[in-house]
Each structure stands twice: as structure tokens, then as C-alpha cells.
Write a protein that holds these residues in place. Structure first.
Motif, PDB file in Angstrom:
ATOM      1  N   CYS A   1      44.811  39.643  40.952  1.00 48.52           N
ATOM      2  CA  CYS A   1      43.555  39.774  41.679  1.00 48.52           C
ATOM      3  C   CYS A   1      42.480  38.937  41.004  1.00 48.52           C
ATOM      4  CB  CYS A   1      43.122  41.234  41.764  1.00 48.52           C
ATOM      5  SG  CYS A   1      42.725  41.981  40.177  1.00 48.52           S
ATOM      6  N   VAL A   2      41.418  38.692  41.747  1.00 50.72           N
ATOM      7  CA  VAL A   2      40.257  37.975  41.222  1.00 50.72           C
ATOM      8  C   VAL A   2      39.085  38.944  41.205  1.00 50.72           C
ATOM      9  CG1 VAL A   2      38.663  36.059  41.539  1.00 50.72           C
ATOM     10  CG2 VAL A   2      41.077  35.772  42.118  1.00 50.72           C
ATOM     11  N   ALA A   3      38.407  39.024  40.086  1.00 56.72           N
ATOM     12  CA  ALA A   3      37.235  39.888  39.947  1.00 56.72           C
ATOM     13  C   ALA A   3      36.006  39.014  39.772  1.00 56.72           C
ATOM     14  CB  ALA A   3      37.392  40.836  38.761  1.00 56.72           C
ATOM     15  N   ALA A   4      34.995  39.225  40.625  1.00 62.80           N
ATOM     16  CA  ALA A   4      33.714  38.535  40.496  1.00 62.80           C
ATOM     17  C   ALA A   4      32.741  39.484  39.807  1.00 62.80           C
ATOM     18  CB  ALA A   4      33.189  38.130  41.865  1.00 62.80           C
ATOM     19  N   ILE A   5      32.147  39.032  38.710  1.00 62.17           N
ATOM     20  CA  ILE A   5      31.284  39.888  37.898  1.00 62.17           C
ATOM     21  C   ILE A   5      29.912  39.234  37.767  1.00 62.17           C
ATOM     22  CG2 ILE A   5      31.000  41.005  35.652  1.00 62.17           C
ATOM     23  CD1 ILE A   5      34.063  40.789  35.335  1.00 62.17           C
ATOM     24  N   ASP A   6      28.880  39.964  38.144  1.00 61.25           N
ATOM     25  CA  ASP A   6      27.507  39.463  38.032  1.00 61.25           C
ATOM     26  C   ASP A   6      27.244  39.078  36.581  1.00 61.25           C
ATOM     27  OD1 ASP A   6      24.767  39.047  37.944  1.00 61.25           O
ATOM     28  OD2 ASP A   6      24.297  40.688  39.314  1.00 61.25           O
ATOM     29  N   ALA A   7      27.064  37.800  36.335  1.00 59.59           N
ATOM     30  CA  ALA A   7      26.962  37.297  34.972  1.00 59.59           C
ATOM     31  C   ALA A   7      25.669  37.686  34.278  1.00 59.59           C
ATOM     32  CB  ALA A   7      27.107  35.770  34.975  1.00 59.59           C
ATOM     33  N   GLU A   8      24.667  38.172  35.028  1.00 63.93           N
ATOM     34  CA  GLU A   8      23.369  38.471  34.435  1.00 63.93           C
ATOM     35  C   GLU A   8      23.138  39.957  34.192  1.00 63.93           C
ATOM     36  OE1 GLU A   8      20.373  36.611  36.781  1.00 63.93           O
ATOM     37  OE2 GLU A   8      21.288  34.638  36.670  1.00 63.93           O
ATOM     38  N   LEU A   9      24.140  40.782  34.453  1.00 58.16           N
ATOM     39  CA  LEU A   9      23.989  42.208  34.173  1.00 58.16           C
ATOM     40  C   LEU A   9      23.901  42.437  32.663  1.00 58.16           C
ATOM     41  CD1 LEU A   9      26.540  43.721  36.716  1.00 58.16           C
ATOM     42  CD2 LEU A   9      24.058  43.865  36.826  1.00 58.16           C
TER      43      LEU A   9
ATOM     44  N   ARG B   1      31.769  29.907  37.686  1.00 61.88           N
ATOM     45  CA  ARG B   1      30.731  30.657  38.394  1.00 61.88           C
ATOM     46  C   ARG B   1      30.783  30.362  39.881  1.00 61.88           C
ATOM     47  NH1 ARG B   1      30.358  32.037  33.043  1.00 61.88           N
ATOM     48  NH2 ARG B   1      28.364  33.010  32.523  1.00 61.88           N
ATOM     49  N   VAL B   2      30.450  31.358  40.671  1.00 62.80           N
ATOM     50  CA  VAL B   2      30.364  31.198  42.110  1.00 62.80           C
ATOM     51  C   VAL B   2      29.140  31.962  42.599  1.00 62.80           C
ATOM     52  CG1 VAL B   2      31.831  33.201  42.605  1.00 62.80           C
ATOM     53  CG2 VAL B   2      31.625  31.372  44.305  1.00 62.80           C
ATOM     54  N   GLN B   3      28.462  31.437  43.581  1.00 70.98           N
ATOM     55  CA  GLN B   3      27.270  32.085  44.115  1.00 70.98           C
ATOM     56  C   GLN B   3      27.656  32.962  45.290  1.00 70.98           C
ATOM     57  OE1 GLN B   3      24.233  31.724  42.657  1.00 70.98           O
ATOM     58  NE2 GLN B   3      23.451  33.332  43.994  1.00 70.98           N
ATOM     59  N   LEU B   4      27.708  34.269  45.053  1.00 70.76           N
ATOM     60  CA  LEU B   4      27.910  35.220  46.139  1.00 70.76           C
ATOM     61  C   LEU B   4      26.520  35.739  46.488  1.00 70.76           C
ATOM     62  CD1 LEU B   4      31.155  36.999  44.878  1.00 70.76           C
ATOM     63  CD2 LEU B   4      30.939  35.117  46.512  1.00 70.76           C
ATOM     64  N   LEU B   5      26.290  37.034  46.379  1.00 75.68           N
ATOM     65  CA  LEU B   5      24.929  37.535  46.494  1.00 75.68           C
ATOM     66  C   LEU B   5      24.166  37.261  45.200  1.00 75.68           C
ATOM     67  CD1 LEU B   5      25.698  40.909  48.253  1.00 75.68           C
ATOM     68  CD2 LEU B   5      24.809  38.832  49.292  1.00 75.68           C
ATOM     69  N   ARG B   6      24.923  37.166  44.105  1.00 72.51           N
ATOM     70  CA  ARG B   6      24.383  36.825  42.796  1.00 72.51           C
ATOM     71  C   ARG B   6      25.277  35.748  42.204  1.00 72.51           C
ATOM     72  NH1 ARG B   6      19.763  39.834  43.555  1.00 72.51           N
ATOM     73  NH2 ARG B   6      20.310  41.960  44.126  1.00 72.51           N
ATOM     74  N   THR B   7      24.866  35.211  41.071  1.00 71.22           N
ATOM     75  CA  THR B   7      25.725  34.285  40.358  1.00 71.22           C
ATOM     76  C   THR B   7      26.782  35.088  39.613  1.00 71.22           C
ATOM     77  OG1 THR B   7      23.935  32.684  40.090  1.00 71.22           O
ATOM     78  CG2 THR B   7      25.825  32.481  38.615  1.00 71.22           C
ATOM     79  N   CYS B   8      28.007  34.940  40.022  1.00 66.69           N
ATOM     80  CA  CYS B   8      29.103  35.735  39.455  1.00 66.69           C
ATOM     81  C   CYS B   8      30.093  34.842  38.733  1.00 66.69           C
ATOM     82  CB  CYS B   8      29.843  36.497  40.553  1.00 66.69           C
ATOM     83  SG  CYS B   8      28.853  37.746  41.392  1.00 66.69           S
ATOM     84  N   MET B   9      30.619  35.332  37.624  1.00 66.25           N
ATOM     85  CA  MET B   9      31.706  34.622  36.968  1.00 66.25           C
ATOM     86  C   MET B   9      33.018  35.200  37.475  1.00 66.25           C
ATOM     87  SD  MET B   9      31.439  36.074  33.087  1.00 66.25           S
ATOM     88  CE  MET B   9      31.864  37.765  32.647  1.00 66.25           C
ATOM     89  N   LEU B  10      34.017  34.342  37.574  1.00 69.38           N
ATOM     90  CA  LEU B  10      35.301  34.737  38.134  1.00 69.38           C
ATOM     91  C   LEU B  10      36.298  35.007  37.015  1.00 69.38           C
ATOM     92  CD1 LEU B  10      35.665  32.246  41.135  1.00 69.38           C
ATOM     93  CD2 LEU B  10      34.799  34.595  41.145  1.00 69.38           C
ATOM     94  N   MET B  11      36.901  36.190  37.074  1.00 67.82           N
ATOM     95  CA  MET B  11      37.929  36.593  36.132  1.00 67.82           C
ATOM     96  C   MET B  11      39.197  36.918  36.916  1.00 67.82           C
ATOM     97  SD  MET B  11      36.112  36.473  33.310  1.00 67.82           S
ATOM     98  CE  MET B  11      37.037  37.388  32.061  1.00 67.82           C
ATOM     99  N   THR B  12      40.325  36.871  36.249  1.00 61.13           N
ATOM    100  CA  THR B  12      41.574  37.147  36.934  1.00 61.13           C
ATOM    101  C   THR B  12      42.490  37.981  36.054  1.00 61.13           C
ATOM    102  OG1 THR B  12      43.416  36.120  38.147  1.00 61.13           O
ATOM    103  CG2 THR B  12      42.725  35.061  36.097  1.00 61.13           C
TER     104      THR B  12
ATOM    105  N   PRO C   1      33.616  45.797  38.781  1.00 63.72           N
ATOM    106  CA  PRO C   1      33.233  44.438  39.142  1.00 63.72           C
ATOM    107  C   PRO C   1      32.316  44.411  40.352  1.00 63.72           C
ATOM    108  CG  PRO C   1      35.430  44.904  39.952  1.00 63.72           C
ATOM    109  CD  PRO C   1      35.005  46.109  39.164  1.00 63.72           C
ATOM    110  N   THR C   2      31.661  43.291  40.557  1.00 64.01           N
ATOM    111  CA  THR C   2      30.837  43.103  41.748  1.00 64.01           C
ATOM    112  C   THR C   2      31.709  42.862  42.973  1.00 64.01           C
ATOM    113  OG1 THR C   2      29.062  42.186  40.389  1.00 64.01           O
ATOM    114  CG2 THR C   2      28.990  41.697  42.750  1.00 64.01           C
ATOM    115  N   GLY C   3      32.767  42.108  42.789  1.00 62.06           N
ATOM    116  CA  GLY C   3      33.717  41.835  43.869  1.00 62.06           C
ATOM    117  C   GLY C   3      35.136  41.852  43.343  1.00 62.06           C
ATOM    118  N   LEU C   4      36.078  42.173  44.226  1.00 56.37           N
ATOM    119  CA  LEU C   4      37.483  42.231  43.830  1.00 56.37           C
ATOM    120  C   LEU C   4      38.341  41.936  45.053  1.00 56.37           C
ATOM    121  CD1 LEU C   4      39.479  43.015  41.462  1.00 56.37           C
ATOM    122  CD2 LEU C   4      39.512  45.310  42.468  1.00 56.37           C
ATOM    123  N   TRP C   5      39.310  41.041  44.898  1.00 59.23           N
ATOM    124  CA  TRP C   5      40.226  40.747  45.996  1.00 59.23           C
ATOM    125  C   TRP C   5      41.546  40.218  45.435  1.00 59.23           C
ATOM    126  CZ3 TRP C   5      35.849  37.922  44.849  1.00 59.23           C
ATOM    127  CH2 TRP C   5      36.035  36.598  44.484  1.00 59.23           C
TER     128      TRP C   5
END
Length: 299
Positions: free
Chosen positions: A177-185, A219-230, A256-260
Motif C-alpha cells: 500500500c501507499v501511505a500519504a502523510i501530511d509532512a507538516e504535522l 512529495r505530492v500535493q493532495l489537500l496538503r503537501t504529503c510525503m509518500l511512504m510504502t 496517515p492522511t491517505g492510504l490506498w
């Protein structure tokens, strides 16, 4: 009806205070503020680590090529998926997973329990303010609910455990899976957070990930700037940071902020300003999650 006074200029959810578990600053002499100062909601998420015990993150930085893989999500979540009743294109069904609130003693409470006490209806598209009878003025917040509000951006440990059980049954524990995590939290970057009370500032903590991970994760811009982890789904259960105080330390779990998954068959998404988590996927998966009494869901 309670009247809570926030500090001048404070908004319902101040982006400058990322990681805040409350959506406004409470009155400094209120029981709730004193309770937050003594323990805070974060304390309930910290698991004590014994001397010499070290918590290890098992999610790893995604490859640079994952940015192309994540591009599909950008168009799906813009401008925002956090509108009640909004479906996400490409998925058969969508559900809102409501973040639990807490009563005056800090005990978790469902939105249904809140609605029962306030005497307000709970509809599929109800907002927290409608259920709790909360009215926001410029410098005050009126609420019929005497307890705490839902955690913003966090489904909670029990909620994530329940959700991950279903995702594991659906995809398998070793599914990539890929986890998007808000890098500024604050818990990610290691900055100091206010956690709801401007008089209750946590001691400085280190970042959740080593410097090389923070610098190399794409990094990817979703609703926030998120770093991608796997990593495998099981790795999401280890997401968090080690929290230090004097000679003791705890593991503080986060989501995480996002997960898929790699096949994009489902999507989990939340935001620091959201009091619920969005789950989109096959109808069978959504039905299983909504039938789980460990989770409070709405369409």
C-alpha cells in the motif's frame, strides 16, 4: 448551554497549530482546559516503552516513480472530498467514518450518544456542529455538548485497528500500500504543537522519521503537501512517533492522511481539518465496515 471562549483571533481549526486535537482553544480556566493541561488526549494514545525498547517505523519512502502513480488521486480529491454525501469517482461506494468525541470525563463518545444528549437529530449528512448544537461566534463558541469534540484528522487507534482489520481481510496483510502523510504535522516534522490549549505546549520532540527519510520521501500535493511512504498494510499499525519526557518514552500512534493499495481498489482519506475519515471502495467492503459496531459510519 456552555459558553467557551477561545483566544482572540483563533479560528475553529487553526492551521498554525497542526496536530491540535481540539478544534478551538478552550477557556484557560475551564475544567476541560485543566484536564487537557494535566494529561491531554494525546496521553491516551501513548504506549509506554520500557528501558532500552525502541519503536521502529516500518513504512519506507516510496520510489520517485510513485508520484505518477499518485497523480490519479489528485484529481479525485480536489477541491475536497469532505462534503457530506459526496461520492468519489471511480469507486462503487463511499462512507464517512466519524471520529469519536469524548464526554466531560474524557471517555470516548459516539455522535449518536451526543445527539441523544443534546436532543438533536443525527441524519446521514449531519455535521458535528449540528449534532452538538455548536455555534461559532467571533470570540466565543456555544455548545450544547459538555464534552470534547472529535479529533481532527485522526480516526483514533481503535478506529484504525477496526478499519485495518477489514482492509486486511479484503487485500491481505502483506498487500502493498501507499501511505500519504501530511509532512507538516508536528508529530511528523518534530515541531512543537499546542494541542488545543495555548498554555499547554508540549516539550520539543524529534521527528517521527529519520532525517534521510524526511528528505528523500517524494512529495505530492493532495489537500496538503504529503510525503509518500510504502509498505505492507501491517506497517500502518506502527505509524507514529516516540515521545520523550525526562528519562521515559512512549510510542504515540497516528494514522496517515491517505492510504490506498497498489491496485487502487479502495481509498482511505482524511485531513487535519476533518472530523471524519472517508472510505471509498467496493460495495462489499463498505458494507462490512459500516456493519462493524466498532466504527460509527454515515454515507
Amino acid at each position: 448551554m456552555r459558553v467557551r471562549r477561545s483566544k482572540p483571533g483563533a479560528s475553529k481549526s487553526c492551521r498554525a497549530e497542526r496536530g491540535c486535537w481540539y478544534s478551538f482553544a478552550p477557556t484557560l480556566d475551564s475544567p476541560r482546559a485543566r484536564r487537557a493541561s494535566r494529561t491531554g488526549r494525546l496521553a491516551s494514545r501513548r504506549r509506554h516503552l520500557h528501558t532500552g525498547q525502541v519503536h521502529t517505523q516500518t513504512l519506507q519512502p516510496a520510489s520517485p516513480g510513485s508520484l505518477n502513480d499518485a497523480a490519479w488521486l489528485t484529481s479525485l480529491v480536489m477541491p475536497t472530498p469532505f462534503i457530506n454525501g459526496l461520492s468519489i469517482p471511480g469507486f462503487a461506494a463511499t462512507a464517512r467514518l466519524l471520529h469519536p468525541a469524548s464526554d466531560a470525563n474524557g471517555v470516548p463518545a459516539t455522535w449518536a450518544q451526543v445527539a441523544n444528549q443534546t436532543g438533536r437529530p443525527l441524519h446521514p449528512d449531519s455535521t458535528w456542529d449540528e449534532v452538538s448544537g455548536t455555534v461559532h461566534a467571533r470570540r466565543t463558541v456555544h455548545s450544547d455538548w459538555p464534552g470534547g469534540e472529535p479529533d481532527l484528522g485522526e480516526l483514533g487507534e481503535n478506529g484504525w485497528d477496526a478499519l485495518l482489520d477489514h482492509l486486511t481481510d479484503w487485500a491481505g496483510s502483506d498487500a502493498s500500500c501507499v501511505a500519504a502523510i501530511d509532512a507538516e504535522l508536528p508529530w511528523v516534522s518534530g515541531t512543537v504543537g499546542f494541542y488545543g490549549d495555548p498554555q499547554h505546549v508540549e516539550p520539543p520532540q524529534g521527528p517521527a522519521f529519520p532525517t534521510e527519510v524526511l528528505s528523500t520521501a517524494p512529495r505530492v500535493q493532495l489537500l496538503r503537501t504529503c510525503m509518500l511512504m510504502t509498505g505492507p498494510l501491517t506497517a500502518v499499525r506502527s505509524l507514529g512517533r516516540t515521545w520523550h519526557y525526562r528519562d521515559q518514552c512512549w510510542f504515540e500512534r497516528h494514522g496517515p492522511t491517505g492510504l490506498w493499495p497498489a491496485d487502487r481498489s479502495w481509498l482511505v482519506l482524511t485531513d487535519i481539518d476533518a472530523d471524519h475519515t472517508v472510505l471509498a471502495g467496493p460495495l462489499e467492503l463498505i458494507d462490512a465496515v459500516t456493519a462493524d459496531n466498532r466504527l460509527e459510519t454515515r454515507p
